[in-house]
Design a protein around this motif. Structure first.
Motif, PDB file in Angstrom:
ATOM      1  N   PHE A  61       0.827  -1.203   0.000  1.00  0.00           N
ATOM      2  CA  PHE A  61       0.000   0.000   0.000  1.00  0.00           C
ATOM      3  C   PHE A  61       0.864   1.257   0.000  1.00  0.00           C
ATOM      4  O   PHE A  61       0.554   2.247  -0.683  1.00  0.00           O
ATOM      5  N   VAL A  62       1.951   1.227   0.770  1.00  0.00           N
ATOM      6  CA  VAL A  62       2.860   2.371   0.806  1.00  0.00           C
ATOM      7  C   VAL A  62       3.493   2.600  -0.559  1.00  0.00           C
ATOM      8  O   VAL A  62       3.563   3.737  -1.048  1.00  0.00           O
ATOM      9  N   ALA A  63       3.943   1.520  -1.199  1.00  0.00           N
ATOM     10  CA  ALA A  63       4.563   1.655  -2.519  1.00  0.00           C
ATOM     11  C   ALA A  63       3.566   2.181  -3.548  1.00  0.00           C
ATOM     12  O   ALA A  63       3.912   3.026  -4.395  1.00  0.00           O
ATOM     13  N   ASP A  64       2.319   1.712  -3.479  1.00  0.00           N
ATOM     14  CA  ASP A  64       1.308   2.159  -4.437  1.00  0.00           C
ATOM     15  C   ASP A  64       0.985   3.633  -4.254  1.00  0.00           C
ATOM     16  O   ASP A  64       0.893   4.395  -5.243  1.00  0.00           O
ATOM     17  N   LEU A  65       0.793   4.067  -3.013  1.00  0.00           N
ATOM     18  CA  LEU A  65       0.480   5.474  -2.767  1.00  0.00           C
ATOM     19  C   LEU A  65       1.645   6.381  -3.158  1.00  0.00           C
ATOM     20  O   LEU A  65       1.437   7.470  -3.706  1.00  0.00           O
ATOM     21  N   HIS A  66       2.862   5.933  -2.904  1.00  0.00           N
ATOM     22  CA  HIS A  66       4.013   6.744  -3.280  1.00  0.00           C
ATOM     23  C   HIS A  66       4.146   6.822  -4.798  1.00  0.00           C
ATOM     24  O   HIS A  66       4.497   7.884  -5.358  1.00  0.00           O
ATOM     25  N   TYR A  67       3.861   5.740  -5.494  1.00  0.00           N
ATOM     26  CA  TYR A  67       3.950   5.738  -6.960  1.00  0.00           C
ATOM     27  C   TYR A  67       2.914   6.679  -7.562  1.00  0.00           C
ATOM     28  O   TYR A  67       3.185   7.371  -8.563  1.00  0.00           O
ATOM     29  N   ARG A  68       1.722   6.730  -6.975  1.00  0.00           N
ATOM     30  CA  ARG A  68       0.667   7.592  -7.496  1.00  0.00           C
ATOM     31  C   ARG A  68       0.776   9.028  -7.009  1.00  0.00           C
ATOM     32  O   ARG A  68      -0.013   9.881  -7.407  1.00  0.00           O
ATOM     33  N   GLY A  69       1.732   9.298  -6.135  1.00  0.00           N
ATOM     34  CA  GLY A  69       1.953  10.660  -5.665  1.00  0.00           C
ATOM     35  C   GLY A  69       0.933  11.154  -4.661  1.00  0.00           C
ATOM     36  O   GLY A  69       0.809  12.379  -4.463  1.00  0.00           O
ATOM     37  N   GLU A  70       0.199  10.282  -4.010  1.00  0.00           N
ATOM     38  CA  GLU A  70      -0.808  10.688  -3.026  1.00  0.00           C
ATOM     39  C   GLU A  70      -0.143  10.786  -1.651  1.00  0.00           C
ATOM     40  O   GLU A  70      -0.271   9.904  -0.798  1.00  0.00           O
ATOM     41  N   LYS A  71       0.555  11.887  -1.451  1.00  0.00           N
ATOM     42  CA  LYS A  71       1.369  12.028  -0.245  1.00  0.00           C
ATOM     43  C   LYS A  71       0.521  12.183   1.004  1.00  0.00           C
ATOM     44  O   LYS A  71       0.912  11.714   2.082  1.00  0.00           O
ATOM     45  N   ASP A  72      -0.639  12.838   0.900  1.00  0.00           N
ATOM     46  CA  ASP A  72      -1.481  13.015   2.086  1.00  0.00           C
ATOM     47  C   ASP A  72      -1.985  11.672   2.607  1.00  0.00           C
ATOM     48  O   ASP A  72      -1.953  11.408   3.814  1.00  0.00           O
ATOM     49  N   LYS A  73      -2.463  10.828   1.703  1.00  0.00           N
ATOM     50  CA  LYS A  73      -2.902   9.496   2.122  1.00  0.00           C
ATOM     51  C   LYS A  73      -1.741   8.664   2.639  1.00  0.00           C
ATOM     52  O   LYS A  73      -1.885   7.907   3.607  1.00  0.00           O
ATOM     53  N   LEU A  74      -0.578   8.813   2.014  1.00  0.00           N
ATOM     54  CA  LEU A  74       0.599   8.085   2.469  1.00  0.00           C
ATOM     55  C   LEU A  74       1.009   8.533   3.865  1.00  0.00           C
ATOM     56  O   LEU A  74       1.349   7.708   4.726  1.00  0.00           O
ATOM     57  N   ASP A  75       0.955   9.836   4.112  1.00  0.00           N
ATOM     58  CA  ASP A  75       1.315  10.362   5.425  1.00  0.00           C
ATOM     59  C   ASP A  75       0.340   9.861   6.488  1.00  0.00           C
ATOM     60  O   ASP A  75       0.752   9.474   7.592  1.00  0.00           O
ATOM     61  N   ALA A  76      -0.968   9.855   6.174  1.00  0.00           N
ATOM     62  CA  ALA A  76      -1.963   9.370   7.129  1.00  0.00           C
ATOM     63  C   ALA A  76      -1.764   7.882   7.414  1.00  0.00           C
ATOM     64  O   ALA A  76      -1.843   7.440   8.566  1.00  0.00           O
TER      65      ALA A  76
END
Length: 286
Positions: A61-76
């Motif tokens: 999930f972390v790799a997917d969010l980072h690849y898509r550039g969704e930093k807010d969701k990744l931070d949460a």
């Protein structure tokens, strides 16, 4: 390929961090001491089994969010996973800090010598003395008639044995302190690297809500241990950990969780309790 070339040696050196203290201790101490220390280190690292599993679950999930550039969701996600990882392992940390001697009795009486090192691995130096851990002197309960010459020899031998025992304990304590400091600095360095390259940080104000549950669990666990400490160490270990974990869990749900998390947790508990099958009613005549 470039990522794998860096990841492989990084993993190798990460594993080396967990073993280098044992290798160094083996070069200067006896195999018996190294054996006790090895059991102590493996016990102190028991919580890594859960944390490693948690990391493997959320890594995709972390790799997917980072690849898509969704930093807010990744931070949460980063904050929630870190907080829940700490919350679920705090009872283990409390047990290692409060019951080191009792836990080491699982391996046998002679492994209680590793209790001080276990506390150092848990960043809690021991100040309570030997009686707290139930240590018994080898000559406890014996009676001898000692002549003056034999008494002098015994005093000299006991003084030498105490110095050797002190060096024995400092050897394990030194290795435990070195490992604890190394792993702490390594973890902090990884946090700084994540902050530098991804610009996310795992801690927020909600981590402070874990302090009251931890204090409640520690007080209850320590109180039960002080009452039950003695030769029946297995009863002491079981009831102390159970009571402390229960107190920790109650206060965690009451204070430590966010409102949405509390509602979800209580709903899950009610659902589990509601799964108990109802007794069948009386059959009606047709």
């Amino acid at each position: 390929m470039k990522f794998g070339m860096l990841r492989a040696p990084a993993t190798l050196f990460a594993q080396l961090l967990f073993w280098i203290d044992t290798f160094v201790l083996a070069a200067y101490r006896s195999s018996a001491e190294v054996g006790v220390y090895g059991a102590t280190v493996r016990t102190g690292q028991s919580l890594l089994l859960f944390l490693t599993s948690l990391s493997l679950v959320f890594s995709p999930f972390v790799a997917d969010l980072h690849y898509r550039g969704e930093k807010d969701k990744l931070d949460a996600l980063y904050k929630n996973v870190t907080r829940w990882g700490l919350a679920t392992t705090l009872p283990i940390l409390l047990a290692l800090a409060i019951l080191p001697g009792t836990i080491m009795r699982v391996y046998g009486p002679r492994f209680v010598a590793g209790a001080d090192a276990l506390e150092d691995l848990d960043h809690r130096p021991d100040r309570a003395g030997d009686r707290r851990h139930g240590r018994v002197h080898p000559d406890h309960g014996r009676s001898h008639r000692l002549g003056p010459a034999r008494l002098r020899r015994l005093v000299r031998r006991r003084g030498r044995d105490r110095r050797l025992a002190r060096a024995h304990v400092h050897g394990m304590k030194g290795a435990a302190i070195a490992e604890a400091v190394t792993l702490t600095l390594s973890a902090f360095a990884r946090l700084l690297l994540v902050k530098r390259f991804v610009d996310i940080w795992p801690f927020d104000r909600w981590f402070l809500r874990l302090i009251p549950p931890a204090l409640a669990g520690a007080v209850v666990m320590g109180a039960v241990h002080s009452v039950l400490v003695g030769p029946k160490w297995l009863i002491d270990l079981t009831l102390s950990i159970s009571a402390g974990t229960l107190a920790y869990g109650v206060v965690l749900v009451w204070i430590g969780l966010k409102p949405g998390e509390r509602a979800t947790t209580l709903a899950l508990v009610r659902r589990l309790l509601g799964r108990t099958p109802n007794p069948p009613g009386p059959a009606t005549a047709g």
